[in-house]
Enzyme design. Structure first.
Site, PDB file in Angstrom:
ATOM      1  N   LYS A  69       0.845  -1.206   0.000  1.00  0.00           N
ATOM      2  CA  LYS A  69       0.000   0.000   0.000  1.00  0.00           C
ATOM      3  C   LYS A  69       0.870   1.242   0.000  1.00  0.00           C
ATOM      4  O   LYS A  69       1.453   1.616   1.029  1.00  0.00           O
ATOM      5  CB  LYS A  69      -0.927   0.048   1.215  1.00  0.00           C
ATOM      6  CG  LYS A  69      -1.990   1.141   0.989  1.00  0.00           C
ATOM      7  CD  LYS A  69      -2.808   1.454   2.221  1.00  0.00           C
ATOM      8  CE  LYS A  69      -2.239   2.589   3.022  1.00  0.00           C
ATOM      9  NZ  LYS A  69      -2.080   3.859   2.298  1.00  0.00           N
ATOM     10  N   GLU A 120       9.412   0.899  10.777  1.00  0.00           N
ATOM     11  CA  GLU A 120      10.347   2.022  10.589  1.00  0.00           C
ATOM     12  C   GLU A 120       9.555   3.281  10.879  1.00  0.00           C
ATOM     13  O   GLU A 120       8.697   3.669  10.087  1.00  0.00           O
ATOM     14  CB  GLU A 120      10.851   2.084   9.138  1.00  0.00           C
ATOM     15  CG  GLU A 120      11.630   0.892   8.679  1.00  0.00           C
ATOM     16  CD  GLU A 120      12.960   0.765   9.362  1.00  0.00           C
ATOM     17  OE1 GLU A 120      13.431   1.750   9.971  1.00  0.00           O
ATOM     18  OE2 GLU A 120      13.530  -0.326   9.314  1.00  0.00           O
ATOM     19  N   CYS A 175      12.789  10.722   7.634  1.00  0.00           N
ATOM     20  CA  CYS A 175      12.771  10.218   9.011  1.00  0.00           C
ATOM     21  C   CYS A 175      14.123  10.404   9.678  1.00  0.00           C
ATOM     22  O   CYS A 175      14.198  10.600  10.879  1.00  0.00           O
ATOM     23  CB  CYS A 175      12.389   8.740   8.994  1.00  0.00           C
ATOM     24  SG  CYS A 175      13.381   7.812   7.816  1.00  0.00           S
ATOM     25  N   GLU A 182       8.805  15.269  16.226  1.00  0.00           N
ATOM     26  CA  GLU A 182       9.242  15.231  14.837  1.00  0.00           C
ATOM     27  C   GLU A 182       8.481  16.293  14.046  1.00  0.00           C
ATOM     28  O   GLU A 182       7.254  16.351  14.114  1.00  0.00           O
ATOM     29  CB  GLU A 182       8.949  13.848  14.258  1.00  0.00           C
ATOM     30  CG  GLU A 182       9.480  13.690  12.855  1.00  0.00           C
ATOM     31  CD  GLU A 182       9.182  12.319  12.273  1.00  0.00           C
ATOM     32  OE1 GLU A 182       8.047  11.830  12.444  1.00  0.00           O
ATOM     33  OE2 GLU A 182      10.082  11.743  11.650  1.00  0.00           O
TER      34      GLU A 182
END
Ligand code: NAD
Length: 494
Positions: A178, A253, A287, A387
């Site tokens: 996906k 992850e 990331c 983040e």
């Protein structure tokens, strides 16, 4: 390729490009113009079920194929993608806003290298012979798991296809993949090329769709025993919880808050370039972005003035032009979230040294841009902890090595870190002390298909890339052979 209007993008199930069963679609935007680039079909639960069924049916023949033949197909895929490098780079840039100089020189070639790396591994997945009692031979094989569900975020769509499909297919699994509904185009292009080079129907199925529908169905589907997820820590936690109910294997992850530490003995000019690359490349939507910069007090002012000069010189513009160094963020919603982070930083006492706004130039108004931003903060500030995933650098100062390590490790995340020093012993010492899955010394963001990629703490578990990734797509199967001539009695005599 017409750059303004692309053909509608469909689902890829059992070797066919199809509409969603319920006809759902969503718009795919060009983040530079804000205009609709095309539409994508949006998979619902029923489409995912068909994709899983196709992958399940394809598994026996695919896993039984000679491993070298699976490798050859992956090589063929890489060769064909290479011929279409320019088209892939354009598509990636149009859909994501990554500057073409990066997609053409980094994303596309690295994805191709990655497929080739895993193509080469396909027939090198070894087991072992284990020393056990005399009279018995015990060997352990690595066997594929079955149907693998893979879910990707929107920030590096092409790279992630290669990182995830490569090891799973090499090991003999079939896949339901996906992509993000925001950036599905290059993943679907890879599916098209797979179809052309002869991957059997059902081996790979692509179901762009919403996370809470298509994504969640992949996670919950009883015939998907293994999940590989890249995305936010929030969604990663909910996937781990759902997967626990069915005892699925999961590799995650997740987010990061990369610490980039510059000591006073470093080559400052190299570190300035490294700090800029770490946080501004791909508009900070990485990331591993080095979004926290720790500067030793003695060099902090000099370093910041050099870094601000570099940041001021970064050329924002149309990402399709070679001169562009920073493009727009990938979505308007994400742009507004990043701007909100900057506002919170200001309210909490952060000092914006440069940027912090959308650019004012007429040509950049339609795109989802944010200026390269540097904020001096304290470690308790929200922006130094959460983040941001944008071109926003939080700067903190430290006095000595132990304070640098303490501040850098004071994060829920543990994905990536950087150390800039010319002291060899310090380099190794600090790299060992940083609680991150990856650490770069006098460099940043180095990635290779052979080197394990992934994080500690809230950055997830399991690894992409390398043999580590291939092994994660296998089960260990231990077989015992009786090689002694003597028969064992029901009870061993005393
Ligand atoms: P996200 O978590 O919102 O979505 C990631 C993917 O998960 C998307 O395809 C989404 O549709 C799907 N999803 C959402 N809810 C789901 C659910 N309930 N069940 C199943 N699937 C679901 O993340 P994003 O905004 O697309 O990407 C940004 C995030 O990804 C950042 O946090 C970033 O750090 C992270 N990321 C991590 C890595 C890494 O390797 N560690 C790499 C890139 C991005």
């Amino acid at each position: 390729m017409s750059l303004n209007k692309l053909p509608p993008s469909l689902l890829y199930i059992n070797g066919q490009f199809v509409d969603a069963l319920d006809g759902s679609t969503s718009e795919v935007l060009n983040p530079y113009s804000g205009q609709v680039l095309t539409t994508t079909a949006l998979a619902s639960e029923r489409d995912v079920d068909l994709a899983v069924e196709a992958a399940k049916n394809a598994f026996p023949a695919w896993s039984a194929l000679e491993a070298a033949e699976r490798g050859k197909l992956l090589y063929r895929l890489a060769d064909e993608l290479e011929k279409r490098s320019a088209e892939l780079a354009e598509l990636e840039t149009l859909n994501t806003g990554h500057p073409i100089r990066d997609t053409s020189k980094i994303d596309v070639p690295r994805s191709i290298d990655c497929f080739r790396y895993f193509a080469g591994i396909a027939d090198k997945i070894e087991g072992s012979v284990v020393p056990v009692q005399r009279g018995f031979l015990n060997y352990v094989k690595r066997v594929p798991i079955g149907v693998v569900g893979q879910i990707a975020p929107w920030n590096f769509p092409l790279l992630f296809v290669s990182w995830k499909l490569g090891p799973a297919l090499a090991a003999g699994n079939t896949v339901v993949y996906k992509p993000s509904e925001l950036t599905p185009l290059t993943a679907l292009k890879v599916a098209e090329v797979m179809n052309e080079v002869g991957f059997p129907p059902g081996v790979v199925n692509m179901v762009p769709g919403l996370g809470e529908r298509a994504g969640q169905r992949i996670v919950d589907h009883p015939d998907v025993p293994k999940l590989s997820f890249t995305g936010s820590t929030r969604v990663g936690k909910s996937i781990a919880a759902s997967a626990a109910a069915n005892l699925k294997k999961v590799q995650l992850e997740l987010g990061g808050k990369g610490a980039n530490i510059v000591f006073e003995d470093a080559d400052l000019d190299a570190a300035v370039q490294g700090a800029a690359l770490a946080v501004f490349q791909n508009q900070g939507q990485a990331c591993v972005a080095g979004s926290r910069l720790f500067l030793q007090e003695s060099i902090a002012d000099e370093f910041l003035s050099k870094l601000m000069k570099v940041a001021r010189g970064i050329r924002l513009g149309n990402p399709m032009e070679q001169s562009c160094e920073m493009g727009p963020l990938t979505s308007k919603l994400h742009q507004s979230r990043v701007l909100e982070h900057i506002e919170v930083a200001k309210r909490e006492g952060g000092h914006v040294l440069i940027g912090g706004r959308t650019p004012q130039e007429e040509l950049l108004r339609a795109g989802f841009f944010i200026e390269p931003t540097i904020v001096e903060v304290q470690s308790g500030h929200t922006i130094a902890r959460e983040e941001v995933f944008g071109p926003v650098l939080s700067v903190l100062r430290f006095s000595d090595e132990s304070e640098a390590v303490r501040l850098a490790n004071d994060s829920e995340y543990g994905l990536a870190s950087g150390v800039w020093t010319n002291d060899l012993s310090r380099a190794h010492r600090v790299a060992d002390l940083l609680n991150t899955g990856m650490c770069w010394v006098n460099c940043y963001k180095k990635v290779a298909p052979a080197s394990p990629f992934g994080g500690m703490k809230a950055s997830g578990y399991g690894r992409e890339m390398g043999f580590e990734a291939v092994h994660s797509y296998t089960e260990l199967k231990s077989t015992w052979i009786n090689v002694s001539a003597a028969q064992s009695p029901f009870y061993q005599a005393n």
